[in-house]
Scaffold this active site. Structure first.
Site, PDB file in Angstrom:
ATOM      1  N   GLY A  31       0.813  -1.216   0.000  1.00 29.39           N
ATOM      2  CA  GLY A  31       0.000   0.000   0.000  1.00 29.39           C
ATOM      3  C   GLY A  31       0.843   1.260   0.000  1.00 29.39           C
ATOM      4  O   GLY A  31       2.025   1.218  -0.345  1.00 29.39           O
ATOM      5  N   HIS A  37       4.367   1.865  -8.130  1.00 31.03           N
ATOM      6  CA  HIS A  37       3.450   0.731  -7.977  1.00 31.03           C
ATOM      7  C   HIS A  37       2.473   0.687  -9.162  1.00 31.03           C
ATOM      8  O   HIS A  37       2.181  -0.382  -9.707  1.00 31.03           O
ATOM      9  CB  HIS A  37       2.606   0.877  -6.709  1.00 31.03           C
ATOM     10  CG  HIS A  37       3.368   0.793  -5.425  1.00 31.03           C
ATOM     11  ND1 HIS A  37       3.485   1.858  -4.571  1.00 31.03           N
ATOM     12  CD2 HIS A  37       4.026  -0.230  -4.825  1.00 31.03           C
ATOM     13  CE1 HIS A  37       4.168   1.499  -3.483  1.00 31.03           C
ATOM     14  NE2 HIS A  37       4.526   0.235  -3.624  1.00 31.03           N
TER      15      HIS A  37
HETATM   16  P1  AMP Z   1       6.150  -2.320  -1.636  1.00 31.06           P
HETATM   17  O1  AMP Z   1       4.754  -1.799  -1.474  1.00 31.06           O
HETATM   18  O2  AMP Z   1       7.200  -1.359  -1.262  1.00 31.06           O
HETATM   19  O3  AMP Z   1       6.292  -3.686  -1.030  1.00 31.06           O
HETATM   20  O4  AMP Z   1       6.339  -2.538  -3.199  1.00 31.06           O
HETATM   21  C1  AMP Z   1       5.466  -3.335  -3.944  1.00 31.06           C
HETATM   22  C2  AMP Z   1       6.100  -3.620  -5.274  1.00 31.06           C
HETATM   23  O5  AMP Z   1       6.302  -2.402  -5.967  1.00 31.06           O
HETATM   24  C3  AMP Z   1       7.468  -4.308  -5.146  1.00 31.06           C
HETATM   25  O6  AMP Z   1       7.584  -5.297  -6.155  1.00 31.06           O
HETATM   26  C4  AMP Z   1       8.424  -3.167  -5.376  1.00 31.06           C
HETATM   27  O7  AMP Z   1       9.674  -3.571  -5.889  1.00 31.06           O
HETATM   28  C5  AMP Z   1       7.653  -2.338  -6.387  1.00 31.06           C
HETATM   29  N1  AMP Z   1       8.133  -0.957  -6.380  1.00 31.06           N
HETATM   30  C6  AMP Z   1       8.213  -0.127  -5.309  1.00 31.06           C
HETATM   31  N2  AMP Z   1       8.766   1.045  -5.668  1.00 31.06           N
HETATM   32  C7  AMP Z   1       9.038   0.949  -6.987  1.00 31.06           C
HETATM   33  C8  AMP Z   1       9.633   1.838  -7.941  1.00 31.06           C
HETATM   34  N3  AMP Z   1      10.058   3.047  -7.619  1.00 31.06           N
HETATM   35  N4  AMP Z   1       9.758   1.404  -9.223  1.00 31.06           N
HETATM   36  C9  AMP Z   1       9.358   0.153  -9.569  1.00 31.06           C
HETATM   37  N5  AMP Z   1       8.788  -0.724  -8.719  1.00 31.06           N
HETATM   38  C10 AMP Z   1       8.636  -0.327  -7.444  1.00 31.06           C
END
Ligand code: AMP
Length: 280
Positions: A31, A37
């Site tokens: 989230g 995302h």
């Molecule tokens: P998180 O909510 O931080 O667990 O991220 C969920 C997904 O989004 C994970 O696969 C992250 O690697 C991806 N994600 C988060 N930030 C970025 C970003 N800046 N660029 C690409 N993917 C991202």
């Protein structure tokens, strides 16, 4: 867009969809969604009949309680954003729904979860692997989308799917950055104005390393880069490594393998930020 809190209701819905031959893309998140995302969600929407986004702040992957408590949460705004890009289903379970009792599954990722993030966040990847395996078993997606921002996580998830012999394609997605180069992260909103001004130095350093690479003395390049970064107010480098993108082993000679990546974690004030850049 439909919203699910229970495993039973989501599974029922998805089993009906699968009977109609629909393919499912899954985007697991915690989230506090940002454009990074949403890029994963957009990619899933173009490549699958249906997209499920999970929103779950997974307590067992946080090794510091304060980080878990302070993790930004804004479900209403997340739902708005997901609706606007055309997401089909959102799964946002309570902790007790996913963990009615502690999950004692163990994994052996060998070296992959011992280095870099694994070294500084003990138990983190164990928590990630448990929750991702659960989500995969509940949703049974055809494809699952993960950001290269969490490069080590992506490598471990690929390994998890291999080890568990799951027929899920893991789709890596490029890092989405702010205009000044800072990798987008849910944690960025917690940076003070001063910290936010300093934060782009992380990517700048990675770009300098890429420009300089290959060099014969890798440890010297890393040392100079760390010192330069540490000279910024409130910034401390936790690790900066140049590793083989497959094994995550540190590189000793510039052409040791053909996929080489620089990975970094820093503490900026109380906020921990990670980033990476492929050098080859
Ligand atoms: P998180 O909510 O931080 O667990 O991220 C969920 C997904 O989004 C994970 O696969 C992250 O690697 C991806 N994600 C988060 N930030 C970025 C970003 N800046 N660029 C690409 N993917 C991202």
């Amino acid at each position: 867009m439909e919203f699910f809190k229970t495993i039973t209701a989501l599974k029922k819905k998805l089993s009906d969809e699968k009977k109609h031959g629909r393919t499912i893309g899954l985007v697991p998140t915690m989230g506090a969604l940002h454009v990074g995302h949403l890029e994963l969600v957009r990619k899933s929407i173009t490549e699958n009949s249906l997209t499920v986004v999970s929103i779950f702040v997974n307590p067992i992957q946080f090794n510091i309680k304060e980080d878990l408590l302070k993790y930004p949460r804004d479900l209403a705004s997340d739902l708005e954003k997901l609706k606007s890009v055309g997401c089909d289903y959102v799964f946002a379970p309570e902790t007790t729904e996913l963990y009615p009792e502690p999950d004692l599954t163990r994994f052996d990722f060998g070296q992959l979860d011992k280095v870099m993030e694994g070294k500084f966040r003990p138990g983190h990847f164990y928590g990630v692997a448990i929750v991702v395996k659960k989500l995969f078993e509940i949703i049974e997606p055809d494809q699952a989308y993960f950001g290269e921002k969490d490069f080590q996580q992506l490598t471990i998830i690929k390994r998890l799917v291999e080890m568990e012999k799951m027929s899920i394609n893991i789709i890596p997605c490029e890092i989405v950055r702010e205009a000044d180069g800072l990798a987008m992260s849910s944690r960025n909103v917690r940076l003070s104005k001063n910290e936010r001004d300093i934060a782009p130095q992380i990517y700048k350093t990675l770009k300098n390393i890429k420009k300089t690479y290959p060099v014969s003395n890798i440890s010297e390049l890393l040392k100079v880069s760390i010192n330069l970064l540490n000279s910024n107010d409130g910034l401390t480098v936790e690790y900066l490594e140049i590793v083989d993108a497959k094994t995550l082993n540190p590189i000793k000679k510039p052409y040791e393998t053909n996929e080489i990546i620089a990975c970094i974690a820093v503490n900026l004030g109380n906020i921990r930020l990670i980033d990476n850049l492929k050098l080859t």
